[in-house]
Design an enzyme around this catalytic site. Structure first.
Site, PDB file in Angstrom:
ATOM      1  N   HIS A   1      53.475  45.621  46.386  1.00  0.00           N
ATOM      2  CA  HIS A   1      54.575  46.554  46.165  1.00  0.00           C
ATOM      3  C   HIS A   1      55.625  45.897  45.299  1.00  0.00           C
ATOM      4  O   HIS A   1      55.878  44.701  45.444  1.00  0.00           O
ATOM      5  CB  HIS A   1      55.199  46.993  47.505  1.00  0.00           C
ATOM      6  CG  HIS A   1      55.919  48.281  47.384  1.00  0.00           C
ATOM      7  ND1 HIS A   1      57.222  48.346  46.940  1.00  0.00           N
ATOM      8  CD2 HIS A   1      55.521  49.549  47.589  1.00  0.00           C
ATOM      9  CE1 HIS A   1      57.580  49.619  46.893  1.00  0.00           C
ATOM     10  NE2 HIS A   1      56.574  50.371  47.271  1.00  0.00           N
TER      11      HIS A   1
ATOM     12  N   ASP B   1      50.126  53.294  51.385  1.00  0.00           N
ATOM     13  CA  ASP B   1      48.901  54.008  51.021  1.00  0.00           C
ATOM     14  C   ASP B   1      47.651  53.423  51.662  1.00  0.00           C
ATOM     15  O   ASP B   1      46.596  54.030  51.628  1.00  0.00           O
ATOM     16  CB  ASP B   1      48.754  54.030  49.495  1.00  0.00           C
ATOM     17  CG  ASP B   1      49.687  55.052  48.875  1.00  0.00           C
ATOM     18  OD1 ASP B   1      50.002  56.033  49.566  1.00  0.00           O
ATOM     19  OD2 ASP B   1      50.109  54.866  47.725  1.00  0.00           O
TER      20      ASP B   1
HETATM   21  N1  CMC Z   1      45.533  43.516  43.730  1.00  0.00           N
HETATM   22  C1  CMC Z   1      45.434  42.348  43.031  1.00  0.00           C
HETATM   23  N2  CMC Z   1      46.471  41.742  42.432  1.00  0.00           N
HETATM   24  C2  CMC Z   1      47.677  42.315  42.563  1.00  0.00           C
HETATM   25  C3  CMC Z   1      47.866  43.521  43.284  1.00  0.00           C
HETATM   26  C4  CMC Z   1      46.731  44.109  43.887  1.00  0.00           C
HETATM   27  N3  CMC Z   1      46.846  45.249  44.588  1.00  0.00           N
HETATM   28  N4  CMC Z   1      49.165  43.875  43.220  1.00  0.00           N
HETATM   29  C5  CMC Z   1      49.789  42.930  42.487  1.00  0.00           C
HETATM   30  N5  CMC Z   1      48.889  41.982  42.088  1.00  0.00           N
HETATM   31  C6  CMC Z   1      49.160  40.762  41.331  1.00  0.00           C
HETATM   32  C7  CMC Z   1      49.546  41.049  39.892  1.00  0.00           C
HETATM   33  O1  CMC Z   1      48.404  41.122  39.071  1.00  0.00           O
HETATM   34  C8  CMC Z   1      50.421  39.870  39.595  1.00  0.00           C
HETATM   35  O2  CMC Z   1      49.585  38.751  39.391  1.00  0.00           O
HETATM   36  P1  CMC Z   1      50.034  37.567  38.378  1.00  0.00           P
HETATM   37  O3  CMC Z   1      51.352  37.062  38.872  1.00  0.00           O
HETATM   38  O4  CMC Z   1      48.943  36.574  38.466  1.00  0.00           O
HETATM   39  O5  CMC Z   1      50.131  38.208  37.022  1.00  0.00           O
HETATM   40  C9  CMC Z   1      51.158  39.613  40.914  1.00  0.00           C
HETATM   41  O6  CMC Z   1      50.287  40.139  41.927  1.00  0.00           O
HETATM   42  C10 CMC Z   1      52.528  40.220  41.056  1.00  0.00           C
HETATM   43  O7  CMC Z   1      52.434  41.615  41.001  1.00  0.00           O
HETATM   44  P2  CMC Z   1      53.462  42.428  40.143  1.00  0.00           P
HETATM   45  O8  CMC Z   1      52.959  42.403  38.736  1.00  0.00           O
HETATM   46  O9  CMC Z   1      54.839  41.912  40.347  1.00  0.00           O
HETATM   47  O10 CMC Z   1      53.374  43.838  40.801  1.00  0.00           O
HETATM   48  P3  CMC Z   1      54.143  45.115  40.284  1.00  0.00           P
HETATM   49  O11 CMC Z   1      55.448  45.184  40.954  1.00  0.00           O
HETATM   50  O12 CMC Z   1      54.151  45.166  38.796  1.00  0.00           O
HETATM   51  O13 CMC Z   1      53.192  46.302  40.793  1.00  0.00           O
HETATM   52  C11 CMC Z   1      52.047  47.700  42.316  1.00  0.00           C
HETATM   53  C12 CMC Z   1      53.304  46.849  42.081  1.00  0.00           C
HETATM   54  C13 CMC Z   1      52.223  48.503  43.603  1.00  0.00           C
HETATM   55  C14 CMC Z   1      51.875  48.679  41.149  1.00  0.00           C
HETATM   56  C15 CMC Z   1      50.822  46.759  42.409  1.00  0.00           C
HETATM   57  O14 CMC Z   1      50.977  45.890  43.510  1.00  0.00           O
HETATM   58  C16 CMC Z   1      49.518  47.520  42.504  1.00  0.00           C
HETATM   59  O15 CMC Z   1      48.962  47.917  41.487  1.00  0.00           O
HETATM   60  N6  CMC Z   1      48.986  47.762  43.750  1.00  0.00           N
HETATM   61  C17 CMC Z   1      47.777  48.536  43.923  1.00  0.00           C
HETATM   62  C18 CMC Z   1      48.079  50.026  43.806  1.00  0.00           C
HETATM   63  C19 CMC Z   1      48.794  50.557  45.037  1.00  0.00           C
HETATM   64  O16 CMC Z   1      48.408  50.318  46.152  1.00  0.00           O
HETATM   65  N7  CMC Z   1      49.850  51.351  44.786  1.00  0.00           N
HETATM   66  C20 CMC Z   1      50.623  52.005  45.834  1.00  0.00           C
HETATM   67  C21 CMC Z   1      51.992  51.419  45.972  1.00  0.00           C
HETATM   68  S1  CMC Z   1      52.819  52.008  47.479  1.00  0.00           S
HETATM   69  C22 CMC Z   1      53.126  53.662  47.150  1.00  0.00           C
HETATM   70  C23 CMC Z   1      54.247  53.836  46.202  1.00  0.00           C
HETATM   71  O17 CMC Z   1      55.410  53.671  46.628  1.00  0.00           O
HETATM   72  O18 CMC Z   1      53.989  54.104  45.019  1.00  0.00           O
END
Ligand code: CMC
Length: 428
Positions: free
Chosen positions: A306, A363
């Site tokens: 998240h 989710d």
């Molecule tokens: N699986 C694998 N790696 C992950 C995931 C995941 N679900 N989420 C984050 N990471 C990694 C990401 O690739 C990054 O790695 P690195 O530092 O090596 O580049 C690191 O963790 C930090 O993540 P981030 O880039 O800061 O995450 P973000 O804030 O840009 O994205 C997110 C948040 C929710 C979009 C992402 O965690 C994700 O895609 N999760 C899966 C989809 C999901 O479950 N979404 C529902 C969110 S809850 C409902 C809502 O409120 O929308």
């Protein structure tokens, strides 16, 4: 502390600091470009406050979520979805008379214009219900047109807001009935919000549907947990689109489209599909985890991580408890719950996920709970949209109530070609 000092090139600039009621601090950079010629760059808005808001407070490090000051745990345990709608939009929990009047308005607005009902005939039965929902919500501006006027908030807002909150559940249930080729079931005036939705979804002339209080309660909890989450992707979309002064229905339609994506509200559908793959297709938990770690693709483990929560998602914690209650109460045999628990355990003990503070989000468990209620997989993002409706409306209202009002318009750093002359076709 009321100022920040910025040293840039050989000059020093004073920037005002603003502080919220929970002591969150921000440097106000709105005059930065005029003062210095610089803008700030923050791709994905990871550190940009786009507004001041008094609706929802989140502390991601501590796992805190509050609507208008009330902890989410108390609202989920003791409140109802309709009172949460009132709270988010008007700032206070309703008194008894207010609650009755609000419920009566929701009941009055629950039908869809019969001409509009015919729209469903034009959609293929295979259409995704989120596509139908966004289309139908935008179509409300065809049937209930209005223009933004100075007395809009006092004259028209209440009607439009209750219309949206009420009709979204009717549209959602009708899109499901349409997809399975069954007749629409009209809302009943003597049922409450969640019971009425379950009735429209599952009742049929040949097999009457009995509304179980536990399922009605679980649905209330789900919708309350989804009701607002401050400036996420879909809510920011509603604000940005609404800032052009387009009507409320079209602003909300844009929010529904933003919510549909798998990184946001579409994740719940993908979680279940992922768990089913593990169960039926023999894809192992380890294989999914390794794919999610591999940076050569964009795949993420759905239901984990998240932008804001870096400890745990309080909504996921509440849902996990409700899942267990419902499954035990109805003796549901649900193999996906065992797979989900196994996956959660593996993730919580894996260095990659631990280092990045990736925990189950809302989710991860919402899909299992919807499944236990009998709601089909492609309806999960629609359920999220029903829940998020009051939050979108409250945020839209708050933006329009704020003075001075500004259209949303970010800037960019241009990285393309510099000036060059047009080349005629025969010389390209
Ligand atoms: N699986 C694998 N790696 C992950 C995931 C995941 N679900 N989420 C984050 N990471 C990694 C990401 O690739 C990054 O790695 P690195 O530092 O090596 O580049 C690191 O963790 C930090 O993540 P981030 O880039 O800061 O995450 P973000 O804030 O840009 O994205 C997110 C948040 C929710 C979009 C992402 O965690 C994700 O895609 N999760 C899966 C989809 C999901 O479950 N979404 C529902 C969110 S809850 C409902 C809502 O409120 O929308």
């Amino acid at each position: 502390m009321s100022e920040a000092i910025l040293n840039l090139e050989d000059k020093s600039y004073r920037l005002p600091v603003v502080e919220g009621t929970e002591k969150e601090r921000a440097i106000d950079i709105s005059a930065l470009r005029d003062m210095t010629g610089y803008i700030t760059l923050d791709t994905g808005y990871q550190n940009t406050g786009s507004c001041m808001s008094s609706i929802t407070y989140i502390d991601g490090e501590k796992g805190i979520l509050r609507y208008r000051g009330y902890p989410i745990e108390q609202l989920a345990e003791r409140g109802s979805f309709t009172e949460t709608c009132f709270l988010l939009m008007y700032g206070e929990l309703p008194k008894d008379e207010e609650r009755k009047a609000f419920s009566a308005k929701l009941t009055e607005s629950s039908m869809i214009h019969e001409d509009m009902v015919r729209f469903f005939d034009g959609f293929p039965s295979t259409a995704h219900p989120m596509a139908i929902l966004s289309t139908m919500v935008n179509a409300l501006s065809v049937y209930y047109p209005y223009f933004y006027t100075d007395d809009f908030m006092s004259q028209t807002f209440d009607t439009m807001a209750t219309r949206l909150i009420s009709k979204i559940r009717t549209i959602a249930a009708y899109s499901y009935k349409h997809s399975i080729g069954k007749p629409f079931v009209y809302p009943k005036h003597d049922l409450r919000y969640c019971g009425n939705f379950l009735h429209m979804m599952f009742d049929s002339p040949v097999k009457p549907y009995e509304i179980h209080p536990e399922i009605e309660k679980a649905l209330n909890v789900l919708l309350i947990l989804h009701a607002d989450h401050e400036q996420n992707c879909s809510t920011s979309t509603v604000r940005l689109v609404g800032s052009s002064m387009v009507n409320l229905y079209s602003s909300i339609c844009a929010g529904i489209c933003a919510l549909w994506g798998p990184l946001h509200g579409g994740a719940n559908q993908h979680v279940i599909e992922m768990l089913e793959d593990i169960k039926d297709e023999g894809v192992s938990i380890r294989e999914y985890m390794e794919r999610a770690k591999d940076k050569s693709n964009k795949f993420k483990l759905f239901g984990f991580g998240h932008r804001v929560y870096k400890n745990y998602d309080p909504r996921a914690k509440i849902l996990k408890e409700h899942c267990t209650v419902l499954i035990n109460k109805f003796g549901i045999r649900e193999p996906l719950i065992d797979i989900a628990l196994e996956l959660e355990d593996a993730v919580l003990h894996d260095d990659y996920f631990v280092e990045r503070k990736l925990y189950p989000n809302i989710d991860f468990y919402s899909g299992i709970l919807y499944r236990a209620m009998g709601i089909p997989t492609d309806m999960y993002p629609v359920m999220f949209a029903i829940g998020r409706m009051p939050g979108w409306i409250a945020q839209w209202k708050e933006m329009h109530d704020t003075v001075p009002f500004k259209i949303g318009r970010p800037r960019q750093i241009y990285t393309g070609k510099t000036l060059r002359d047009y080349v005629d076709m025969d010389r390209r």
